[in-house]
Design a protein around this motif. Structure first.
Motif, short mmCIF file in Angstrom:
data_model
loop_
_atom_site.label_atom_id
_atom_site.label_comp_id
_atom_site.label_asym_id
_atom_site.label_seq_id
_atom_site.Cartn_x
_atom_site.Cartn_y
_atom_site.Cartn_z
N LYS A 32 0.82 -1.23 0.00
CA LYS A 32 0.00 0.00 0.00
C LYS A 32 0.84 1.27 0.00
O LYS A 32 0.32 2.38 0.02
CB LYS A 32 -0.96 -0.03 1.19
N ASN A 336 2.63 -1.50 5.02
CA ASN A 336 1.19 -1.25 4.96
C ASN A 336 0.70 -0.48 6.17
O ASN A 336 -0.16 0.41 6.05
CB ASN A 336 0.42 -2.57 4.82
N THR A 340 -0.91 3.26 5.63
CA THR A 340 -2.33 3.47 5.90
C THR A 340 -2.56 4.02 7.30
O THR A 340 -3.69 4.17 7.74
CB THR A 340 -3.10 2.15 5.75
N THR A 342 -2.26 2.61 10.15
CA THR A 342 -3.00 1.66 10.99
C THR A 342 -2.00 0.91 11.87
O THR A 342 -0.81 0.85 11.55
CB THR A 342 -3.79 0.65 10.14
#
Lengths: 377, 377, 377, 377
Positions: A32, A336, A340, A342
Motif C-alpha cells: 500500500k 502497509n 495506511t 493503521t
C-alpha cells in the motif's frame, strides 16, 4: 502511492536479511506504499557505501546519527547490536521517524518502556522484528487455535535453543557481556519463544525461572589462552502461568548441541494438540482428540496456498518457504501499517511485554521465588 | 538349578504384561534360576483360577494373604492398584518373601521408606517395575553417556505424558483420588521419567514444581450426570537441579492429547545430545558436536544386536522390540538376582528415591518455593 | 482341549524366534488347542539337546527324519536353510504332518508347486512364515483399504531392502549360491514384500524385472584372500501390474546401506494414501484426500488396542510391539487353524504364488521382456 | 558492470516465481552483471502492464513477438505453457537473444533438439529451469557423492509425485492434452527427477517404462457434466540403467494423494546412502556404512552456511530456505554466465537429454520393451 523511505542501520547477518526482504517484498506483495531503499548506515563510510550498493540502497553514511536526522527518511530500521537499540530508537523518535527494531528491543524492560513511551508521545509507529510469528505456519496455528479446533489451551511447552556457543572454546563476544547484551540466551533467543507464547496462548502472568552459566569463561579470541568471564546465562528454564489459566514451561539455550534453529513449541488443548519446530518451518503437526479412537494420530500439514500469506510466495504446498520469506511478511506489515496509518504488530509495546517477562524470569532466579510479571515495569 | 516360584497378585493390564514376560523370558534368556509360574491371586477364586490357567500358572487363590503366606512362593509380584502396594509388600516381607512391585512403590515417600526399611531388616530382595529403563535403547543411551560421547551432561528435559484422561467426560476412577492413588499424573506417570532422569543423569537434588487439576470433576460413570471431584493433578511441571550440576525440567500429564506413550527425554551434554521417545522405543537419536561442521546432524540409531540385550530377542537391527520385551529384561534381572543372591536394580530404595522427588515437587507447589529433595524422608 | 505337539527343525536366528513365539503365545492369546513344545531337531544331538532345554521343549534329536516320523508330533516347523525346505516338507507330509515352513517356501516355483500338491493330496494343513503380514499395523492397513477409506488402489511401491551384504568384504555364505538359496535378494527378502503386495492390493499379473549382482565375488571366509563367485542377485527391481488394474514397482536389495529392516510400502488410492516401514512397525501413515484442502496431511496412527490383535499384547497404544509379537500372531493362527481344522493363511499355495512371481521377475530379466505370472507354473 | 535486460514472457505461477527471483537475487548475491527487469509480455496489454508494475519491470507488451524482437532485451525468459516454448525460443534465438526457458524444454525430444541446434548455430546462451538442482541441499548431495563419501553409486530411486489431479472431478486442462502438453506426468513432473538423476548419478542409458491414465476423462469445467478425454498419462514408472552401471527406478504421478512436492530420491552407494525429499528441502539424510556397527544410522543434516550457496541467504543452519531461493541461485547462474560469457548449466542440451529419456520411457511402454536412450534423437 505514498513513498516510504527506509534507513537501515547495521548490515550484519540480520541487516542483510532485512535488505533481502526489502528487495523481494514489493514483488511478492501488492503493497500500500512505495518502498524506497534509501540510506544505509554502517560503522564507517566505506563499508556503508559497499553495503548500500550490494543491497540496492540509494545512499549511505558512516554515521547513524546522520541517517536518523535525514529529512527524507521515514522509517529507521535498527539492526545494530542490542546495546545500541535504545539510543538509536530514542534519537530516531526524537526526529519523528517510525522505528523498526530488531529484538530484543532493549537490554532491560525499563529501557524498553522508555522507548514505548517516547514513541507514543511522538506519535510514531513502531515494530519489533519477531519474525517467526510472521511464518505462515505460525499464522495457521493461530487460526486453528482461534477456531477452537484444539479446544481450550491447557499447556504450552516452548524452547528457543541453538548451539552457537556450545563449544567451550568458542571465543567470547558481545552476547556474553551484561553491558552489551543484557541477558544471555534469554535475551538473544528466548525473546522469540516468549513472543510466540503470548501470540498463540495469552499473556503470561507469573514465572519461576532457573538460569545457568555453564561455560564460565571463554577465550578472548579464537586460539587465545587468555580467558574472559562470561557474564550472562548459557541456558534458562522457567515455569509459566498464563492469564487464561494455562500453565507450561519455556526453555532456552545457546549451548544446546544439535539445535540450529530450535524454536519449538507444543500447545495442548482440551480437544487436541499442535506441535511445531522452526527447523521444519513449513510443517505443522495437528492432533484432534475427537477423531475416532482407531483413527487418531498427529497429522503433518504442509503449509500451502490454502493457508495464510503463503500463496504470495508459491503456487503449491510443499514448495517451501524460508527464513527470508517470513521477513518479507514482516516488511509488508510494516509498510502497509505506515502507509495506511493503521496499527502495526508486534510493536514496541509487545517488545516491552516480552522484555519484562524475561526480566521477571531473571529476577525469579535471583530471588529463588515465583515472580508476577506485573512486578516488573 | 534352583527353582524360583512366583506368586502374582493382580491380573489387570500390567499383571498380564508380567505374565507374558514370565512366559517368554526363560526362552529368551539363559536364566540362572528355574522360573516357576506358581500361584495367581485375584479378588475372587473364579477370576484367579481363570487367569492362572490363561497365564500358565499352577495354582490360584481369591485371597492374596494366602499367596504371600504360602511356603512354596519365593517371589511376591504385586500388580494391584497403588494403594495396596504397601500393605501387600509389608505382609510379603513379613513372610520372608522377595518382593517385585509395580510403580509407584507407594502413595507417599514415607510409606515407601517404611517398605525399604522392612525389606532391609528382613534381608529380602526387592524390585520396582520401572521397565522403561530396561529397554535396550535406554541401556544404549546409558552406555553412550558413560563413555563420555556427549561430554558432561548439562541439561535434561523429560516428560511422561499420556492422554487417557484427556476427555473431560472420561469417568472418574481410582487414579483420581488421594486415598487410592496419592498423586495424580506425577505418581502414575512421572515416576518413570524421574527414574530415567536419575538413571541417565544423576540424583536430583532440588525441585520447583507446579501442579494443576484441569478437569475439576468427572462423571461417576460413563454417561452419568453425577459429577465427582478429582482430587489430584492432571498435569505438573518442575524445574530440577541434579547433584552433578546439570539443570532441567520434568513434565507430566494425563490429559496431553495425542500422547499415547509420551515418555520422552532430551539429554544435552557439552559434546553432544541424545533424544528419545518411547513411542519409537527402538530408536535413539544421537548428535555429536565434534563432527565436522558441514557433517553435523542428529543420527537415528536403530537398536540392534550390537547393543545391550537386544540380540536375545532378534537377529537383526530394525526387527523391533516391544513393551513386553523390556518386561522380559526386567524379569531376567529379577530371577538372576534372586538366584545368585546379588543386588537387583531398581530396588525399593530407588522406588523410595523416586517417591520423595515426586513428594518434593508436590510440596514445592503447595508452598510455592524450591524444595530440597533431602527435606523429604 | 486338543494337544498340538510341535516339532521344530532348526534353531538358528529364525528358529529362535519361533521358540519365543511358542513360549509366549499361549499366555498372550486364548488358543483353541493346547500347544506342546515337544521336539527339537538340530544337526547333532548335543546341539539339539541344548536348544531343546533353552527353548522349553521336551525332547530332541540330531536327525530331523526322526522328528518328522515321530508319531506324537502333529506339526513340523521348518526353520532350516532354504534348500532343505522342500525335502523336509515332503517327508513331513508323507508322514501326515501339518507343516509350518519359513519363507521362501522353496528354491523355485516348481518345487513349491510340488509341495502344495503333496500337502493337498495328503490333506494336511500348511503355513508359510510371512510374519510381517501378521503385524497388527498391517492388519489395520488391510482394514482401511477394505473399508474403501483410500478409494480404489492405483499404485503400489514396495521394497524389502537390507544391508547385511553391503560390505564387499562380507564373506560368501549359502544365500549367495543357486543350489542352496536359489534367487538372491529376491528369494531371501522380496518374498515378504511380494506377499504384502498380494495381501494388501490384489494378485500380481505381469512383471518386468531387472537384476544385478553388484559384488561379483566375496572372500571365502572373513579375512580370507580367496574369492568365491556370488551366483545370484544383490539387488532387483520390477515393474508390476495387478489383476485389479493397479500398477507399481517392487524393489529389493541385500546391499542397501542403512536399511536394517527396509520392508516398506506406499499404497496410493483414488481417495488417499497409506505408507509404512517395518523399521517403525507400530506406525501407519494415512492421508485422506477428502479432508478439507487446508487440513490435509499425512497422519501417523500408533497401533493400539482399538486395532486388530494389539490388545492381547498391551493395554495402550504407543507401548509398542516387536518382531516376536507378530510371530505370536502367526503361531496363534497356526494353532487355531489346526485345532479347529479351518483354513490357515498364508498357506503353501500363497507361498507358491509368491515364488512364481519371483521366478517371473527373474525370467523377465533373463529374457528382457514383460512376463505374465501365469507363464510360470 | 554490463547491464543484462530481461524480457519475461508469462506471469502465471512460475513467471511470478521468476519475478521474485529477479527482485531478490541482486541483493542476495554479488552478481557479475547488472540485472535489469525490463519488459513483461502477457496475453493482452492490460494484464502485461499490471504485472510489469507488480513485478517491478519497466515496460510491457501484449505481444510476445514484440518482446523477443526488442533490441534492448538480452535475455528472453519463457514462462508460458509448454506448447509455446519451442516457437518462442526459436523466435528469440532468431533475434540473437539468450533464452531461459521453463521445463520441459519442448513437447518432444525432436523439438528440443531443434532448439538446441538453433541456439548453437546462433551462438546464444541457454538455460532450462530445473531449479531443484539449484537447491543448496542438492549441491551438498553432489559434493558428498563427488567426494566418494558413499562409495560407488549402485542404485537410484527417484520420484516426482504430486496430487494436483488426484480428484477425478478436477476439471480437464492443457496439461491433459497431447498437443498442448505432450506427455502427462512424465513431461510436467518427471523432467525434474530425471534431471536430478543425471546430475547426481550419471547419464541414463536404457529404460523400460510403464504408463497409465487412471482418470480417463474429466469434466470440461468445474461442476460440468460434460466429460473430456484425458490424452496422456497420470502416472508412470520406469526401470533405468545408468552409464556408470548403476540401476534404479524413476516414478512420477500427478494423482499421488498426499504428495504436494514429492520430488524424492534415495541414492545407494557401496559405502553409504543419501536420501532426500523436496518437501523438507533443507534436510539431507546421510548414512555411512563405515561407521562402527553400533553407531550406524541415518543422520539428518540441516543445510547451513557451511554448505554450498546457503550463506548468501541466511546466517545459520536451520533458518530455512524456500522454493524461491533456489530460483535465485538459478538466476545468479544465468546472469553470471551471460555477463562473463561462460557456460550455463543446465542448458538446452541438458533439456534435450531429459526430453529424450522421457520419450524413451514412453516409447518403451508403447512397444513393451527396453529402449536405449540413444534410439531417440
Amino acid at each position: 502511492m505514498k513513498e516510504i523511505h527506509i534507513g537501515l542501520i547495521g548490515t550484519g547477518y540480520i541487516g542483510r536479511a532485512h535488505a533481502i526482504a526489502y528487495a523481494q517484498t514489493p514483488t511478492v506483495f501488492p503493497l500500500k506504499g512505495k518502498l524506497i531503499r534509501d540510506m544505509v548506515a554502517e560503522v564507517n563510510p566505506q563499508l556503508a557505501a559497499e553495503r548500500a550498493q550490494a543491497f540496492g540502497f540509494n545512499r549511505s553514511t558512516g554515521d547513524w546519527r546522520e541517517l536518523v536526522a535525514d529529512p527524507n527518511i521515514h522509517v529507521v530500521d535498527i539492526c545494530s547490536p542490542n546495546y545500541l537499540h535504545k539510543e538509536m530508537a530514542l534519537e530516531a523518535i526524537r526526529h519523528g521517524k517510525h522505528v523498526y527494531s530488531e529484538k530484543p528491543l532493549a537490554l532491560t524492560a525499563a529501557d524498553a518502556r522508555e522507548m514505548v513511551d517516547a514513541a507514543k508521545q511522538a506519535g510514531v509507529q513502531t515494530m519489533v522484528g519477531f519474525n517467526y510469528m510472521k511464518n505462515p505456519t505460525a499464522s495457521l496455528a493461530k487460526e486453528i487455535i482461534s477456531n477452537g479446533e484444539i479446544g481450550e489451551i491447557v499447556h504450552f511447552y516452548g524452547t528457543h535453543n541453538e548451539d552457537y556457543m556450545a563449544d567451550p572454546l568458542e571465543p567470547i563476544h558481545w552476547h556474553c557481556f551484561k553491558n552489551t547484551a543484557g541477558l544471555g540466551a534469554l535475551g538473544d533467543l528466548a525473546a522469540h519463544i516468549v513472543n510466540m507464547a503470548q501470540y498463540l496462548v495469552s499473556d503470561i502472568s507469573t514465572v519461576c525461572g532457573d538460569l545457568q552459566t555453564v561455560v564460565k569463561s571463554r577465550p578472548e579470541q579464537a586460539g587465545s589462552s587468555k580467558m574472559v568471564e562470561v557474564e550472562n546465562e548459557d541456558q534458562a528454564s522457567a515455569l509459566i502461568r498464563f492469564n487464561n489459566g494455562a500453565m507450561g514451561v519455556i526453555e532456552t539455550s545457546r549451548i544446546a548441541c544439535g539445535r540450529k534453529m530450535g524454536l519449538t513449541w507444543v500447545i495442548t488443548g482440551t480437544k487436541g494438540t499442535l506441535s511445531f519446530t522452526q527447523e521444519r518451518m513449513a510443517e505443522l503437526k495437528l492432533y484432534r482428540h475427537d477423531a475416532p479412537a482407531n483413527r487418531q494420530g498427529f497429522q503433518t500439514i504442509l503449509v500451502g496456498p490454502e493457508h495464510p500469506d503463503y500463496a504470495w510466495f508459491c503456487g503449491g504446498a510443499g514448495h517451501g518457504i524460508g527464513f527470508n520469506d517470513q521477513k518479507a511478511v514482516e516488511v509488508r506489515d510494516l509498510i502497509n501499517g505506515i502507509a495506511t496509518n493503521t496499527p502495526i504488530w508486534p510493536d514496541f509495546e509487545e517488545g516491552w511485554k516480552v522484555s519484562r517477562i524475561l526480566d521477571a524470569i531473571a529476577l525469579s532466579h535471583a530471588e529463588e521465588r515465583w515472580v508476577k510479571v506485573s512486578e516488573i515495569r
